[in-house]
Design an enzyme around this catalytic site. Structure first.
Site, short mmCIF file in Angstrom:
data_model
loop_
_atom_site.label_atom_id
_atom_site.label_comp_id
_atom_site.label_asym_id
_atom_site.label_seq_id
_atom_site.Cartn_x
_atom_site.Cartn_y
_atom_site.Cartn_z
N ASN A 1 -10.05 3.23 0.13
CA ASN A 1 -8.90 2.29 -0.47
C ASN A 1 -8.31 3.31 -1.67
OD1 ASN A 1 -6.82 0.43 -0.91
ND2 ASN A 1 -8.28 -1.22 -0.99
N HIS B 1 0.14 -2.66 2.89
CA HIS B 1 -0.74 -1.94 2.17
C HIS B 1 -1.03 -0.75 3.00
CE1 HIS B 1 -3.44 -0.37 -0.97
NE2 HIS B 1 -4.35 -0.61 -0.39
N CYS C 1 0.80 3.15 -2.73
CA CYS C 1 -0.52 3.06 -1.86
C CYS C 1 -0.18 4.00 -0.60
CB CYS C 1 -0.83 1.73 -1.19
SG CYS C 1 0.27 0.96 -0.34
#
Length: 437
Positions: free
Chosen positions: A382, A361, A70
């Site tokens: 995202n 994250h 991520c």
């Protein structure tokens, strides 16, 4: 004093539970649909309406799939949006696999050096144990991605596409970690024997083997490629024989030296620079430095950067009060305390100190809704593909941002001079077991 769970005590717990009829109703709902669904608060969808007063013109979302990349995806998303703005190509995507390849080799190089430097300590030493425990995980930080980009550049996605092993990295991570831990024992023995010639030879051979593993799993990275794309106006572009570094310097309007990471970790001393050296991944690269400041500095800098037309990388605890299906992130999304008649509230500092809070994250802020000087909600890009949230985009409340965001990477021009001056001070070195890991 010992406390045995006696039959009498357990029976009293059962009586207490059954004394209130509503507990059976709640239990039936929770067992049928799960605790989170039973505690879901639909009123959140009325507040988070996916409309933003400041919003970047973005396009396709990326998908890290079953990997922990991520931090790399979100950094490359910031860079690619800058590329898209400068070159009128908003749907252009960089190869995440390319930088992932070099990250694994650079991590191995740093790991071997750390093992050699601590060879005089026992394996039970907490720092040494940390090196072994965290060997070849996928996770990372903004500065780690920046270091990779600065040294190796970037390539278009088509120049080094995703593979099974980049999308599903668990087996690759296991192979690398097992090998490097075995290598570490050999390097420790050679370092303890002060056999420098054999030590250097073994270290080089081990790195060659790591390269072979990565080339087998992901393919070798391109040394040159031809840049070819159509911009948003359908104009054709072709630039042949670019190296990844040449491509980045020529086409990417992101000067990595201009960025700083602001952190809000209230369990640490405020207005201090923190160095997470344990996660530095490239020798001579950007150190993982954070300026620990009150939350309003993170919020103000993020808004300023969005107003300036640039996305914002941020580290957060995405697993808390988030619905993957709708993409809503709100402190009242799951009312578990009300459902279970408990009080689980902790301050942000206490959550970090006890391990509940963590920056697990990284994503990118691409919009914000400001009304009368007050933030209502944020638009989040995202890297979980377009099947989650609203075609891959999440909507985050202002309170969620303040409680569960720990870091933002912003240009220095958006940070007050007195905060930037803190970088002149000696940073506090964080341990491998620090709450910011």
């Amino acid at each position: 004093m010992t406390h045995e769970l006696s039959p009498q005590l357990l029976e009293s717990f059962s009586r207490d539970f059954n004394a209130d009829p509503k507990n059976q109703v709640i239990s039936r709902a929770a067992r049928r649909s799960g605790l989170l669904e039973a505690a879901y608060n639909p009123a959140v969808s009325q507040r988070l309406n996916r409309t933003f007063s400041i919003e970047l013109d973005t396009d396709n979302v990326t998908n890290q799939q079953q990997s922990g990349r991520c931090w790399l995806f979100s950094t490359l998303n910031v860079v690619r949006h800058n590329f898209g703005k400068a070159n009128k190509a908003k749907n252009f995507t960089f190869s995440q696999s390319y930088n992932f390849f070099w990250d694994k080799i650079e991590r191995a190089n740093y790991f071997y050096d750390r093992i050699i430097a601590t060879a005089d300590r026992p394996l039970t030493d907490r720092t040494v144990r940390g090196y072994f425990d965290w060997c070849q995980t996928d996770g990372g930080q903004w500065h780690m991605a920046a270091s990779l980009i600065a040294k190796y550049g970037v390539v278009p996605r088509y120049a080094m596409p995703e593979s099974f092993n980049s999308n599903h990295s668990q087996a690759l991570d296991m192979v690398l970690a097992d090998k490097e831990r075995k290598d570490a024992l050999t390097l420790r023995r050679l370092a303890q024997a002060d056999d420098q010639e054999k030590l250097e030879a073994a270290r080089t051979d081990f790195l060659s083997q790591i390269y072979r593993i990565m080339a087998t799993a992901l393919g070798e990275p391109p040394k040159t490629f031809d840049l070819e794309f159509r911009d948003d106006d359908k104009n054709y572009h072709l630039d042949k024989g670019l190296t990844p570094v040449q491509f980045y310097k020529k086409y990417c309007a992101t000067d990595l030296d201009d960025y700083v990471v602001l952190a809000n970790a209230p369990d640490h001393e405020m207005n201090r620079v923190l160095h997470l050296g344990f996660e530095d991944n490239i020798k001579g690269g950007y150190p993982n430095l954070f300026i620990n400041v009150p939350m309003e500095y993170l919020e103000d800098a993020a808004i300023a950067q969005l107003k300036d037309g640039e996305a914002v990388w941020f580290g957060n605890a995405v697993g808390r009060q988030m619905d993957r299906k709708t993409g809503f992130m709100d402190l009242d999304l799951y009312q578990l305390d009300q459902l279970l008649d408990i009080d689980s509230h902790l301050s942000k500092a206490d959550r970090l100190a006890t391990g509940i809070g963590e920056s697990s994250h990284d994503m990118a802020l691409v919009g914000v809704d400001v009304d009368g000087g007050q933030v209502r909600q944020w638009k989040v890009e995202n890297s979980w593909g377009d099947k989650s949230g609203e075609k891959g985009y999440f909507t985050m409340s202002a309170d969620w941002f303040r409680e569960y965001t720990y870091e933002v990477a912003v240009q220095k021009k958006h940070v007050p001079a007195e905060i930037l001056d803190l970088l002149k001070n000696q940073p506090i070195e964080l341990d491998p077991w620090d709450s910011l890991i």
